[in-house]
Design an enzyme around this catalytic site. Sequence first.
Site, PDB file in Angstrom:
ATOM      1  N   GLU A 176       0.810  -1.228   0.000  1.00 20.81           N
ATOM      2  CA  GLU A 176       0.000   0.000   0.000  1.00 20.81           C
ATOM      3  C   GLU A 176       0.840   1.273   0.000  1.00 20.81           C
ATOM      4  OE1 GLU A 176      -2.868  -0.408   3.197  1.00 20.81           O
ATOM      5  OE2 GLU A 176      -3.822  -2.123   2.235  1.00 20.81           O
ATOM      6  N   ASN A 217       2.390  -4.797  -3.379  1.00 20.93           N
ATOM      7  CA  ASN A 217       0.999  -5.185  -3.165  1.00 20.93           C
ATOM      8  C   ASN A 217       0.163  -3.932  -2.885  1.00 20.93           C
ATOM      9  OD1 ASN A 217      -0.888  -7.399  -2.665  1.00 20.93           O
ATOM     10  ND2 ASN A 217      -0.818  -6.864  -0.490  1.00 20.93           N
ATOM     11  N   HIS A 253      -9.860  -5.942  -2.746  1.00 20.56           N
ATOM     12  CA  HIS A 253     -10.931  -5.653  -1.773  1.00 20.56           C
ATOM     13  C   HIS A 253     -12.033  -4.903  -2.525  1.00 20.56           C
ATOM     14  CE1 HIS A 253      -8.684  -7.071   1.659  1.00 20.56           C
ATOM     15  NE2 HIS A 253      -7.655  -6.312   1.330  1.00 20.56           N
ATOM     16  N   GLU A 284      -5.742 -10.580  -1.710  1.00 15.42           N
ATOM     17  CA  GLU A 284      -6.588 -10.367  -0.519  1.00 15.42           C
ATOM     18  C   GLU A 284      -8.055 -10.238  -0.896  1.00 15.42           C
ATOM     19  OE1 GLU A 284      -5.165  -7.112   1.933  1.00 15.42           O
ATOM     20  OE2 GLU A 284      -3.066  -7.625   1.571  1.00 15.42           O
ATOM     21  N   ASP A 286     -11.819  -9.996  -1.281  1.00 20.18           N
ATOM     22  CA  ASP A 286     -13.095 -10.097  -0.576  1.00 20.18           C
ATOM     23  C   ASP A 286     -14.054  -9.107  -1.229  1.00 20.18           C
ATOM     24  OD1 ASP A 286     -12.188  -7.707   0.651  1.00 20.18           O
ATOM     25  OD2 ASP A 286     -11.980  -8.602   2.636  1.00 20.18           O
TER      26      ASP A 286
HETATM   27  C1  XIL Z   1      -6.040  -6.572   8.224  1.00 17.62           C
HETATM   28  C2  XIL Z   1      -6.300  -7.789   9.093  1.00 17.62           C
HETATM   29  O1  XIL Z   1      -7.138  -8.695   8.420  1.00 17.62           O
HETATM   30  C3  XIL Z   1      -6.936  -7.359  10.388  1.00 17.62           C
HETATM   31  O2  XIL Z   1      -7.056  -8.475  11.275  1.00 17.62           O
HETATM   32  C4  XIL Z   1      -6.107  -6.266  11.050  1.00 17.62           C
HETATM   33  O3  XIL Z   1      -6.771  -5.790  12.193  1.00 17.62           O
HETATM   34  C5  XIL Z   1      -5.870  -5.117  10.072  1.00 17.62           C
HETATM   35  O4  XIL Z   1      -5.275  -5.610   8.896  1.00 17.62           O
HETATM   36  N1  XIL Z   1      -4.850  -4.730   3.593  1.00 17.62           N
HETATM   37  C6  XIL Z   1      -3.800  -5.506   4.039  1.00 17.62           C
HETATM   38  C7  XIL Z   1      -3.997  -6.415   5.192  1.00 17.62           C
HETATM   39  O5  XIL Z   1      -2.743  -5.524   3.385  1.00 17.62           O
HETATM   40  O6  XIL Z   1      -2.822  -6.578   5.944  1.00 17.62           O
HETATM   41  C8  XIL Z   1      -5.117  -5.965   6.087  1.00 17.62           C
HETATM   42  O7  XIL Z   1      -5.333  -6.971   7.069  1.00 17.62           O
HETATM   43  C9  XIL Z   1      -6.359  -5.691   5.284  1.00 17.62           C
HETATM   44  C10 XIL Z   1      -6.117  -4.604   4.271  1.00 17.62           C
END
Ligand code: XIL
Length: 371
Positions: A176, A217, A253, A284, A286
Amino acid sequence: MNTLKHSLPTAVSLLALAGAAVWGGTQLASAGVSPDSRPVAVNQPLRTLAALDDLRIGTATDPTLLSTDPTYQQIVGSQFSLVTPGNDMKWQTVEPTQGTYDWTAADQLVAFAEAHGQLVRGHTLIWHNQLPTWLTTGVANGTITPDQLKALLHKHITDEVTHFKGEIWQWDVVNEAFNDDGTLRDTLWLQNLGPDYIADAFRWAHQADPKALLFINDYNIEGTSPKSTAVYNLVKQLRSEGVPIDGVGIQGHLGTQYGFYGADAVAANMARFTALGMDVAVTEADVRSILPMTNPNLQAEAEGYNTLMQGCLLTRRCISFSIWGVSDKDSWIPGVFPGQGGALLWDENYAPKPAYTALQVDLASFASRHR
Ligand code: XIL
């Protein structure tokens, strides 16, 4: 943002398939056939189907659930061929007190992965969140100077990558780093080390484990946008300078309230990266909704997953597809986006949702994509 609607014909035909072909009690994906022309049975674990596509399918994991919840353990072990620790390799977790490492949870996950024939995505070496308090406080009050911060980062990357040397398939080295407008995010790293912190991080990680694939990422980069173009331009520059970067991680996401890029748009964006010689991965995924999870939301969620998965399957060098958790009960979404949820493949009671079936159909339909 994600304003485009899906447009690829296969997205429609694959959805239709989800409830269609049934043969001997087993769903079949007639759109995809194995080399000997037998249809692939859809109703198989995700990892079995993904193996037919030369794809690793993964999930983010939680160490407490993995050690206490038999259903969770069973799903993670049987459905996935790749795992990512949701939090256990972040700096805050591994070095809560300066100079004292705690690898316990991460080591347990690596052992679980080995016992279940899974690979591991390491996540993440540099981020602006979930840093140890001693580090952020030290930087804020000036007891850690920029030079010292650079040395600490070098040590952190070297020690962590060395600890897991040979056990990590892909590392998220930088997470990020960009704003949505394509400028570099104004983090403690950028402020104190300047933009070179990114190239340095990749070089240091490569020195510690030359065989690990090193990824940058980010989120909101599944389609072509100012942010994904900025990542593209950076990767191009790093490659031209000989910096050891191997892959682009597309977090994925999504939200049903925003709409999605179509699979063709996702594939076209991935093709930009692979043209630079990079691997790509969905890291990641979702697909959240504004609760409650109505039937339209469930269908839209499945469609969101379809766009990412089909985009990946259309891309030869899309090597893995990871989902950020298992069940809606355990997702990070409700805690961070109040009133939203329903983003994962299993509901609160571990019942598989339409999105699960959609991915089975996608994977079965693209079986043998590389042959
Ligand atoms: C999130 C975790 O799932 C949570 O448990 C934690 O509280 C915060 O981080 N992007 C990312 C991940 O790269 O590391 C994040 O994970 C979600 C967003």
